[in-house]
Design an enzyme around this catalytic site. Structure first.
Site, PDB file in Angstrom:
ATOM      1  N   TYR A 130       4.872  -2.395   2.031  1.00  0.00           N
ATOM      2  CA  TYR A 130       3.897  -1.440   1.516  1.00  0.00           C
ATOM      3  C   TYR A 130       3.318  -0.559   2.623  1.00  0.00           C
ATOM      4  O   TYR A 130       2.460   0.271   2.353  1.00  0.00           O
ATOM      5  CB  TYR A 130       2.741  -2.173   0.823  1.00  0.00           C
ATOM      6  CG  TYR A 130       3.124  -2.783  -0.498  1.00  0.00           C
ATOM      7  CD1 TYR A 130       4.141  -3.718  -0.574  1.00  0.00           C
ATOM      8  CD2 TYR A 130       2.452  -2.440  -1.659  1.00  0.00           C
ATOM      9  CE1 TYR A 130       4.491  -4.295  -1.777  1.00  0.00           C
ATOM     10  CE2 TYR A 130       2.795  -3.012  -2.867  1.00  0.00           C
ATOM     11  CZ  TYR A 130       3.819  -3.932  -2.919  1.00  0.00           C
ATOM     12  OH  TYR A 130       4.159  -4.501  -4.117  1.00  0.00           O
ATOM     13  N   LYS A 142      10.176 -16.083   3.114  1.00  0.00           N
ATOM     14  CA  LYS A 142      11.642 -16.060   3.005  1.00  0.00           C
ATOM     15  C   LYS A 142      12.202 -16.077   4.433  1.00  0.00           C
ATOM     16  O   LYS A 142      13.015 -15.239   4.831  1.00  0.00           O
ATOM     17  CB  LYS A 142      12.067 -14.798   2.228  1.00  0.00           C
ATOM     18  CG  LYS A 142      13.534 -14.730   1.875  1.00  0.00           C
ATOM     19  CD  LYS A 142      13.918 -15.574   0.676  1.00  0.00           C
ATOM     20  CE  LYS A 142      15.413 -15.517   0.433  1.00  0.00           C
ATOM     21  NZ  LYS A 142      15.879 -16.470  -0.583  1.00  0.00           N
ATOM     22  N   ASP A 148      11.704 -17.665  -3.643  1.00  0.00           N
ATOM     23  CA  ASP A 148      12.477 -17.838  -4.887  1.00  0.00           C
ATOM     24  C   ASP A 148      12.202 -19.217  -5.501  1.00  0.00           C
ATOM     25  O   ASP A 148      12.052 -19.356  -6.720  1.00  0.00           O
ATOM     26  CB  ASP A 148      13.987 -17.614  -4.665  1.00  0.00           C
ATOM     27  CG  ASP A 148      14.497 -18.071  -3.310  1.00  0.00           C
ATOM     28  OD1 ASP A 148      13.666 -18.269  -2.404  1.00  0.00           O
ATOM     29  OD2 ASP A 148      15.712 -18.250  -3.148  1.00  0.00           O
TER      30      ASP A 148
END
Ligand code: NAI
Length: 346
Positions: free
Chosen positions: A135, A182, A215
């Site tokens: 962002y 991640k 995930d």
């Protein structure tokens, strides 16, 4: 005893910035103001506007008086502001968070009585880093057909968001903070968050630290959300997981949020401007009302905050007056009338 009434010094009204936003923003902002008024809390609203609606007249989607007002008042309540997809101006929401350095986006995902959540007792708080990651707006076309977005992660921002999450957990009597990452793939950027998280965790021995890959976290949320407590994560993962969380407890119409910085705080719902229902008078204002409850706690108006919390719980437990997103037929005004009545009794 002279029989005179006890002297009570006049209560000062809170000066709070109101950014109604666009789409359903003005509708849910108006409903929220009414519910706050029903508590008797004194607020002087300073209303300022941002977004596409002001761009033509002002030549900018985020006029300087919006930032100045929030800086002066230190607290704002904000409706959603739409952002064009794939083209057009930069998100006003992201710009506001960056301009005011509102680094912690706190989103409690909690089920309400009577709404048949996917899991009983879901009570997760997502603490989302709010100023960087994908962002940061660092995007370029390297050449036709090849675009690049830069994921910016800094040690400074990781440290303060992890600190915020652990301090929040301690203050709110929570047990565990889970970092969502991640780092198996993004070894440097998400690896930095993980490394910082582990260091910060050592300073907060009363809170259990936990780690999960994003995930797997998404899967755990839909299989056993009630096993999660406080989550700390990066900007994009936090954005996606909070909408997922909203879906678990009744939808975007009920989930609140707060953008917290060291100098100011802006309270807003998780949802967007909902152009599909804007202007129809059917939006659910609960998410912004619950954001305003967080705001009342923030400014020390615990009594008013508790009244609304109690009224919301009682209303959803016992009343069928609900907006269409929750399976009802009530308009925004009808729902607000019912909630104001519940606040008056709370
Ligand atoms: P959205 O959250 O506006 O709407 C998604 C779905 O949820 C729609 O079907 C909508 O009708 C429903 N919904 C959302 N809030 C509701 C409410 N209070 N009551 C009843 N139903 C509600 O997400 P969408 O459509 O992806 O985004 C629309 C615009 O909002 C975009 O321009 C986006 O950039 C902007 N946006 C702004 C945010 C903010 O101001 N903080 C946050 C998220 C999106």
């Amino acid at each position: 005893m002279c029989g005179c009434a006890e002297y009570r010094p006049p209560r000062m009204a809170h000066q709070i910035t109101l950014i109604p936003g666009d789409g359903i923003g003005p509708e849910v902002a108006n409903a929220t103001k009414r519910v706050l008024e029903a508590t008797g809390v004194q607020i002087d609203w300073e209303e300022v506007n941002a977004g596409a609606a002001v761009a033509e007249a002002r030549g900018t989607t985020l006029p300087p008086e919006v930032i100045e007002s929030v800086k002066r008042n230190k607290v704002a309540l904000k409706g959603p502001i739409g952002t064009p997809i794939g083209k057009g101006f930069k998100s006003v929401n992201v710009s506001l968070r960056q301009a005011l350095d509102l680094y912690a986006n706190v989103r409690p995902i909690k089920s309400l009585p009577g709404l048949e959540p996917r899991f009983e007792g879901t009570d997760i708080v997502i603490v989302r880093e709010n100023t960087e990651d994908l962002y940061a707006g660092l995007e370029l076309m390297i050449m036709p057909g090849i675009a690049q977005s830069i994921k910016l992660i800094t040690e400074t921002a990781c440290t303060r968001i992890c600190e915020y999450a652990f301090l929040y957990a301690e203050r709110m009597g929570r047990k565990r903070v889970t970092v969502v990452h991640k780092a198996n793939i993004m070894k440097l950027s998400d690896g930095l968050l993980l490394e910082v998280f582990r260091k910060v965790a050592q300073k907060h021995p009363k809170i259990e630290p936990a780690e999960i890959i994003v995930d797997a976290c998404a899967m755990q949320m839909v299989r056993s959300a009630n096993r999660l407590d406080v989550i700390v994560t990066e900007n994009l993962y936090g954005d996606i997981l909070s909408d997922l969380g909203a879906g678990l407890v009744g939808g975007l119409g009920i989930v609140p949020g707060a953008n917290i910085g060291t100098e100011a705080a802006v309270f807003e719902a998780v949802h967007g401007s909902a152009p599909d229902i804007a202007g129809k008078g059917v939006a659910n204002p609960t998410a912004l009302i619950q954001s305003a409850v967080m705001m009342l706690h923030h400014v020390g108006e615990t009594l008013a905050a508790t009244k609304i919390e109690k009224a919301i719980l009682e209303h959803f437990a016992s009343s069928a007056v609900r907006t269409a997103d929750l399976g009802g037929t009530a308009t925004t005004d009808q729902f607000t009338d019912a909630l104001c009545a519940a606040v008056a009794k709370a």
